[in-house]
Scaffold this motif. Structure first.
Motif, PDB file in Angstrom:
ATOM      1  N   ASN A  87      62.075  22.437   5.577  1.00 56.99           N
ATOM      2  CA  ASN A  87      61.599  23.796   5.786  1.00 56.99           C
ATOM      3  C   ASN A  87      62.795  24.702   5.489  1.00 56.99           C
ATOM      4  N   PRO A  88      62.733  25.478   4.394  1.00 57.28           N
ATOM      5  CA  PRO A  88      63.915  26.210   3.931  1.00 57.28           C
ATOM      6  C   PRO A  88      64.168  27.499   4.705  1.00 57.28           C
ATOM      7  N   LEU A  89      64.518  27.345   5.964  1.00 57.37           N
ATOM      8  CA  LEU A  89      64.759  28.490   6.829  1.00 57.37           C
ATOM      9  C   LEU A  89      66.134  29.106   6.555  1.00 57.37           C
ATOM     10  N   ASP A  90      66.235  30.396   6.824  1.00 60.93           N
ATOM     11  CA  ASP A  90      67.535  31.049   6.927  1.00 60.93           C
ATOM     12  C   ASP A  90      68.039  30.740   8.334  1.00 60.93           C
ATOM     13  N   PHE A  91      68.931  29.763   8.448  1.00 60.87           N
ATOM     14  CA  PHE A  91      69.360  29.312   9.770  1.00 60.87           C
ATOM     15  C   PHE A  91      70.259  30.322  10.472  1.00 60.87           C
ATOM     16  N   THR A  93      69.508  33.607  10.688  1.00 61.17           N
ATOM     17  CA  THR A  93      68.624  34.543  11.387  1.00 61.17           C
ATOM     18  C   THR A  93      67.422  33.871  12.022  1.00 61.17           C
ATOM     19  N   PHE A  94      67.044  32.708  11.507  1.00 57.70           N
ATOM     20  CA  PHE A  94      65.834  31.993  11.935  1.00 57.70           C
ATOM     21  C   PHE A  94      64.622  32.897  11.819  1.00 57.70           C
ATOM     22  N   ASP A  95      64.653  33.790  10.829  1.00 56.81           N
ATOM     23  CA  ASP A  95      63.603  34.787  10.721  1.00 56.81           C
ATOM     24  C   ASP A  95      63.035  34.931   9.318  1.00 56.81           C
ATOM     25  N   PHE A 183      57.446  26.802   9.059  1.00 59.44           N
ATOM     26  CA  PHE A 183      58.314  27.870   9.528  1.00 59.44           C
ATOM     27  C   PHE A 183      57.757  28.492  10.809  1.00 59.44           C
ATOM     28  N   LEU A 184      56.466  28.814  10.809  1.00 55.23           N
ATOM     29  CA  LEU A 184      55.849  29.402  11.992  1.00 55.23           C
ATOM     30  C   LEU A 184      55.939  28.454  13.182  1.00 55.23           C
ATOM     31  N   GLN A 185      55.645  27.184  12.961  1.00 57.39           N
ATOM     32  CA  GLN A 185      55.691  26.210  14.052  1.00 57.39           C
ATOM     33  C   GLN A 185      57.099  26.092  14.623  1.00 57.39           C
ATOM     34  N   LEU A 186      58.106  26.068  13.757  1.00 55.24           N
ATOM     35  CA  LEU A 186      59.495  25.987  14.221  1.00 55.24           C
ATOM     36  C   LEU A 186      59.895  27.204  15.037  1.00 55.24           C
ATOM     37  N   THR A 187      59.510  28.395  14.571  1.00 61.64           N
ATOM     38  CA  THR A 187      59.883  29.593  15.316  1.00 61.64           C
ATOM     39  C   THR A 187      59.182  29.655  16.670  1.00 61.64           C
ATOM     40  N   LEU A 188      57.939  29.170  16.730  1.00 59.28           N
ATOM     41  CA  LEU A 188      57.254  29.119  18.016  1.00 59.28           C
ATOM     42  C   LEU A 188      57.961  28.174  18.985  1.00 59.28           C
ATOM     43  N   ALA A 189      58.394  27.022  18.474  1.00 60.45           N
ATOM     44  CA  ALA A 189      59.097  26.071  19.337  1.00 60.45           C
ATOM     45  C   ALA A 189      60.456  26.605  19.757  1.00 60.45           C
ATOM     46  N   ALA A 190      61.179  27.212  18.818  1.00 54.78           N
ATOM     47  CA  ALA A 190      62.495  27.769  19.146  1.00 54.78           C
ATOM     48  C   ALA A 190      62.375  28.897  20.162  1.00 54.78           C
ATOM     49  N   GLY A 191      61.267  29.637  20.102  1.00 59.06           N
ATOM     50  CA  GLY A 191      61.026  30.708  21.059  1.00 59.06           C
ATOM     51  C   GLY A 191      60.355  30.238  22.335  1.00 59.06           C
TER      52      GLY A 191
END
Length: 204
Positions: A87-91, A93-95, A183-191
């Motif tokens: 998952n090519p996130l901007d690590f 900002t994680f955004d 990406f959405l799933q990762l941000t939900l878990a991180a949050g």
């Protein structure tokens, strides 16, 4: 039986190795220096740079590490099925994602390894759900995108032999949507909106 090489021995690499072994496949796991393999004793292990033994190669790596690893194995990946789970996130900002809005990490990898058959899979799964086999009351489903029907069928068979569901999600162009979902799933878990043992489930 498929000969599988997994490059990366973190949580995802270990979970996929154990899944493949459960389905009766032979598995080679190549770890990077900072990783400690947590894989089934039946897997053969080594370090990145060792020769590849698998016909199906899983890149269980963070996206920023992929280009270097592909360069290290230039020529060795020709004709192999190459599975991208990044998952090519901007690590920083994680955004946001760091690939073009109309592209994907899988498309970038296909460009870097043009003689390989690239599939997108596992990026919408957390390691814990691959290991447990379930998300809530639903069986874990692996979504697979790619342009080669035979390669997708091979990966579907591997996943199902390991006890999980697998669904053909369409052409490699669908990697864009899979990466957005991941990406959405990762941000939900991180949050802390969902747990790392949860995530999106697919039911029929």
């Amino acid at each position: 039986m498929t000969n599988v090489t997994i490059i990366g021995a973190g949580n995802m690499g270990a979970a996929i190795a154990n899944l493949a072994i459960a389905g009766g496949n032979t598995v080679q796991v190549l770890a990077r220096d900072e990783e400690k393999a947590r894989v089934h004793a039946a897997a053969s292990t080594g370090v990145v740079g060792d020769a590849l033994t698998g016909d199906l190669v899983v890149l269980a790596l963070p996206y920023p590490a992929v280009a270097e690893v592909l360069a290290a194995y230039a020529g060795q990946l020709d004709g192999k099925i190459l599975v991208d789970l990044t998952n090519p996130l901007d690590f920083a900002t994680f955004d946001s994602l760091v690939v073009p809005a109309d592209g994907s990490a899988a498309a970038e990898i296909a460009t870097l390894a043009p003689a390989s058959v690239v599939l997108k899979a596992f990026n919408t799964n957390f390691a814990a759900t691959l290991a447990s086999g379930s998300i809530g009351d639903a069986k874990t489903t692996v979504l697979i995108a790619g342009d080669d029907a035979d390669a997708k069928a091979s990966l579907v068979a591997l996943v199902e032999a390991g006890g999980l569901h697998a669904v053909d999600a369409g052409s490699l162009g669908r990697a864009r949507e899979l990466e957005a979902l991941g990406f959405l799933q990762l941000t939900l878990a991180a949050g802390e909106k969902i747990s790392w043992a949860g995530g999106f489930a697919l039911t029929k």
